[in-house]
Design an enzyme around this catalytic site. Structure first.
Site, PDB file in Angstrom:
ATOM      1  N   LYS A 246      -2.312  -1.995   7.858  1.00 27.90           N
ATOM      2  CA  LYS A 246      -3.716  -1.585   7.953  1.00 27.90           C
ATOM      3  C   LYS A 246      -4.534  -2.520   8.829  1.00 27.90           C
ATOM      4  O   LYS A 246      -5.445  -2.078   9.539  1.00 27.90           O
ATOM      5  CB  LYS A 246      -4.314  -1.522   6.542  1.00 27.90           C
ATOM      6  CG  LYS A 246      -5.725  -0.991   6.489  1.00 27.90           C
ATOM      7  CD  LYS A 246      -6.208  -0.903   5.059  1.00 27.90           C
ATOM      8  CE  LYS A 246      -7.639  -0.382   4.987  1.00 27.90           C
ATOM      9  NZ  LYS A 246      -8.116  -0.293   3.582  1.00 27.90           N
TER      10      LYS A 246
ATOM     11  N   HIS B 155      -3.799   3.231  -6.065  1.00 27.52           N
ATOM     12  CA  HIS B 155      -4.223   1.983  -5.427  1.00 27.52           C
ATOM     13  C   HIS B 155      -4.417   0.870  -6.453  1.00 27.52           C
ATOM     14  O   HIS B 155      -4.314  -0.312  -6.107  1.00 27.52           O
ATOM     15  CB  HIS B 155      -5.506   2.201  -4.624  1.00 27.52           C
ATOM     16  CG  HIS B 155      -5.815   1.092  -3.672  1.00 27.52           C
ATOM     17  ND1 HIS B 155      -5.075   0.868  -2.531  1.00 27.52           N
ATOM     18  CD2 HIS B 155      -6.760   0.124  -3.692  1.00 27.52           C
ATOM     19  CE1 HIS B 155      -5.556  -0.178  -1.884  1.00 27.52           C
ATOM     20  NE2 HIS B 155      -6.584  -0.645  -2.564  1.00 27.52           N
TER      21      HIS B 155
ATOM     22  N   TYR C 128      -8.650  -8.127  -5.319  1.00 23.38           N
ATOM     23  CA  TYR C 128      -7.438  -7.587  -5.931  1.00 23.38           C
ATOM     24  C   TYR C 128      -6.902  -8.464  -7.065  1.00 23.38           C
ATOM     25  O   TYR C 128      -6.186  -7.985  -7.938  1.00 23.38           O
ATOM     26  CB  TYR C 128      -6.340  -7.409  -4.866  1.00 23.38           C
ATOM     27  CG  TYR C 128      -6.599  -6.239  -3.961  1.00 23.38           C
ATOM     28  CD1 TYR C 128      -6.103  -4.988  -4.271  1.00 23.38           C
ATOM     29  CD2 TYR C 128      -7.349  -6.383  -2.806  1.00 23.38           C
ATOM     30  CE1 TYR C 128      -6.340  -3.896  -3.453  1.00 23.38           C
ATOM     31  CE2 TYR C 128      -7.602  -5.299  -1.977  1.00 23.38           C
ATOM     32  CZ  TYR C 128      -7.095  -4.065  -2.306  1.00 23.38           C
ATOM     33  OH  TYR C 128      -7.346  -2.989  -1.483  1.00 23.38           O
TER      34      TYR C 128
ATOM     35  N   HIS D 248      -3.724  -9.813   3.580  1.00 28.90           N
ATOM     36  CA  HIS D 248      -5.168  -9.983   3.714  1.00 28.90           C
ATOM     37  C   HIS D 248      -5.483 -11.163   4.627  1.00 28.90           C
ATOM     38  O   HIS D 248      -4.818 -12.193   4.577  1.00 28.90           O
ATOM     39  CB  HIS D 248      -5.812 -10.225   2.344  1.00 28.90           C
ATOM     40  CG  HIS D 248      -5.810  -9.016   1.470  1.00 28.90           C
ATOM     41  ND1 HIS D 248      -5.699  -9.067   0.106  1.00 28.90           N
ATOM     42  CD2 HIS D 248      -5.911  -7.701   1.789  1.00 28.90           C
ATOM     43  CE1 HIS D 248      -5.735  -7.845  -0.387  1.00 28.90           C
ATOM     44  NE2 HIS D 248      -5.849  -7.001   0.609  1.00 28.90           N
TER      45      HIS D 248
ATOM     46  N   ARG E 190       0.842  -1.192   0.000  1.00 25.79           N
ATOM     47  CA  ARG E 190       0.000   0.000   0.000  1.00 25.79           C
ATOM     48  C   ARG E 190       0.879   1.245   0.000  1.00 25.79           C
ATOM     49  O   ARG E 190       2.023   1.222   0.441  1.00 25.79           O
ATOM     50  CB  ARG E 190      -0.915   0.016   1.232  1.00 25.79           C
ATOM     51  CG  ARG E 190      -1.858  -1.177   1.333  1.00 25.79           C
ATOM     52  CD  ARG E 190      -2.677  -1.092   2.612  1.00 25.79           C
ATOM     53  NE  ARG E 190      -3.618  -2.202   2.744  1.00 25.79           N
ATOM     54  CZ  ARG E 190      -3.372  -3.347   3.362  1.00 25.79           C
ATOM     55  NH1 ARG E 190      -2.173  -3.532   3.926  1.00 25.79           N
ATOM     56  NH2 ARG E 190      -4.280  -4.297   3.446  1.00 25.79           N
TER      57      ARG E 190
ATOM     58  N   ARG F 109      -1.829  -1.885  -6.798  1.00 21.79           N
ATOM     59  CA  ARG F 109      -1.931  -3.058  -5.925  1.00 21.79           C
ATOM     60  C   ARG F 109      -2.700  -4.174  -6.630  1.00 21.79           C
ATOM     61  O   ARG F 109      -2.371  -5.346  -6.478  1.00 21.79           O
ATOM     62  CB  ARG F 109      -2.618  -2.645  -4.621  1.00 21.79           C
ATOM     63  CG  ARG F 109      -2.611  -3.676  -3.512  1.00 21.79           C
ATOM     64  CD  ARG F 109      -2.893  -2.958  -2.202  1.00 21.79           C
ATOM     65  NE  ARG F 109      -3.446  -3.829  -1.178  1.00 21.79           N
ATOM     66  CZ  ARG F 109      -2.725  -4.588  -0.357  1.00 21.79           C
ATOM     67  NH1 ARG F 109      -1.398  -4.609  -0.476  1.00 21.79           N
ATOM     68  NH2 ARG F 109      -3.303  -5.334   0.564  1.00 21.79           N
TER      69      ARG F 109
END
Length: 371
Positions: free
Chosen positions: A220, A280, A314, A305, A197, A283
């Site tokens: 995150k 973004h 993604y 994740h 990120r 990614r």
């Protein structure tokens, strides 16, 4: 039953008598204070607690937003973005309302206006969720006797997972457009290679980058992560460190500056044939490429994740790429056996004995499997 009698200019005596209870007396300097205390005590005795909403009535939403920004926001990883959302709420008309006046229908009406203005679902939902957190904190921690007007208000349905692809030619055009500022090209390259990120890369320390991975102490989802670095990513970091000339961090830049610079670069790249992408989106590009070489669990580990649903948002392979895998072909459309034969032929042409290389690889594999 409570009785309030004046005893002098600044004395009001409250007497509460109820059956089966001892009389209670208290003296106050004003009638209002005496009445408030009498109502509260009688409510407690009867089991119907008295709730004083005078403070809440006099408190504007602006004050709760400001207090939340001062006391709660600084401890969050996304503090800058949250301050931005709070600033948006402070510009709304309802910021000047009493917190008692804000009702669910007002939040729903605000949501409808934002949808009509074309705002993204995530933008609208994040704003409502923030306001909901402000009200929850005011109720649970600051003692305001109010309700949360965001509770039960429908959120906007999220858009379908965004797909983002860049061919090698499109990537080259984009990177050429990222020539200035000097830090933009290495930043974009690392994003495409690793799937990190933007905030993770901006918080990186040189000391956290080793020969084969970058260590992220906080991410995150609240956990640390080790991001494997490809040879291209390692070379990019090495070249950038040399040209940068030292420092503690690879990218000493604020998010807003990155967003502005990348947006300008994309505008240039689009005129030369690349699709329009956000930072973004890189990614997504990284995830789709990494998925060709990693299992879903490995991909989840690299991207950080916790659920496969997030991985699937993604990982956006093209149908042709999946068909090639089903047919046992590589991304270049050549069968795996033919591709291996081509590699062997190139090694022989270069004077390298394929057998010795294969034996060395097998030996290393056996050593690792015994560890």
């Amino acid at each position: 039953m409570a009785s309030i009698k004046q005893r002098g200019d600044l004395q009001w005596r409250v007497q509460i008598r109820r059956k089966d209870h001892k009389p209670i007396y208290r003296t106050f300097e004003s009638y209002a204070a005496a009445k408030k205390w009498a109502d509260e005590i009688e409510g407690r005795i009867s089991g119907e607690s008295y709730i004083d909403r005078s403070e809440a009535k006099a408190t504007k939403l602006r004050e709760l937003l400001t207090q939340y920004q001062d006391e709660v926001t600084p401890a969050k990883k996304g503090a800058d973005r949250e301050r931005y959302r709070i600033a948006q709420w402070l510009r709304e008309e309802m910021a000047e309302w009493s917190v008692l006046a804000v009702q669910p229908k007002d939040i729903a009406e605000w949501r409808r206006k934002q949808e009509a203005a074309g705002k993204a679902p995530s933008t609208i939902n994040n704003a409502i969720n923030l306001l909901s957190s402000v009200f929850r904190t005011a109720i649970s921690e600051w003692g305001y006797p109010i309700s949360n007007p965001c509770q039960g208000v429908r959120r906007v349905k999220a858009n379908a997972a965004r797909e983002a692809h860049l061919t090698e030619a499109e990537e080259a055009i984009l990177l050429d457009a990222c020539a200035r500022p000097a830090w933009l090209r290495p930043l974009v390259t690392v994003a495409i290679e690793t799937g990190m990120r933007q905030g993770e890369m901006l918080s990186l320390q040189w000391s956290a980058i080793s020969d084969d991975h970058a260590y992220l102490p906080t991410t995150k989802n609240g956990e640390s992560r080790r991001v494997p670095l490809s040879q291209r990513a390692r070379d990019t970091f090495a070249d950038w460190k040399t040209s940068q000339g030292g420092g503690d961090v690879p990218f000493a830049i604020v998010r807003k500056t990155v967003d502005m610079a990348f947006k300008a670069a994309v505008a240039t790249a689009v005129t030369n044939g690349t699709p329009r992408v956000t930072f973004h989106d890189l990614r997504h590009v990284a995830a789709t490429r990494l998925a060709e070489r990693l299992t879903p669990l490995e991909l989840a580990r690299v991207l950080g994740h916790k659920t496969m649903n997030m991985v699937l948002r993604y990982y956006n392979p093209k149908a042709g790429e999946l068909a090639a895998k089903i047919d046992g072909r590589g991304s270049n459309g050549v069968g795996l056996l033919e591709e291996f034969r081509s590699v062997v032929e190139r090694m022989q042409a270069a004077g390298v004995n394929p057998r010795s290389v294969l034996d060395a690889l097998l030996s290393k594999y056996e050593e690792r499997s015994q560890e």
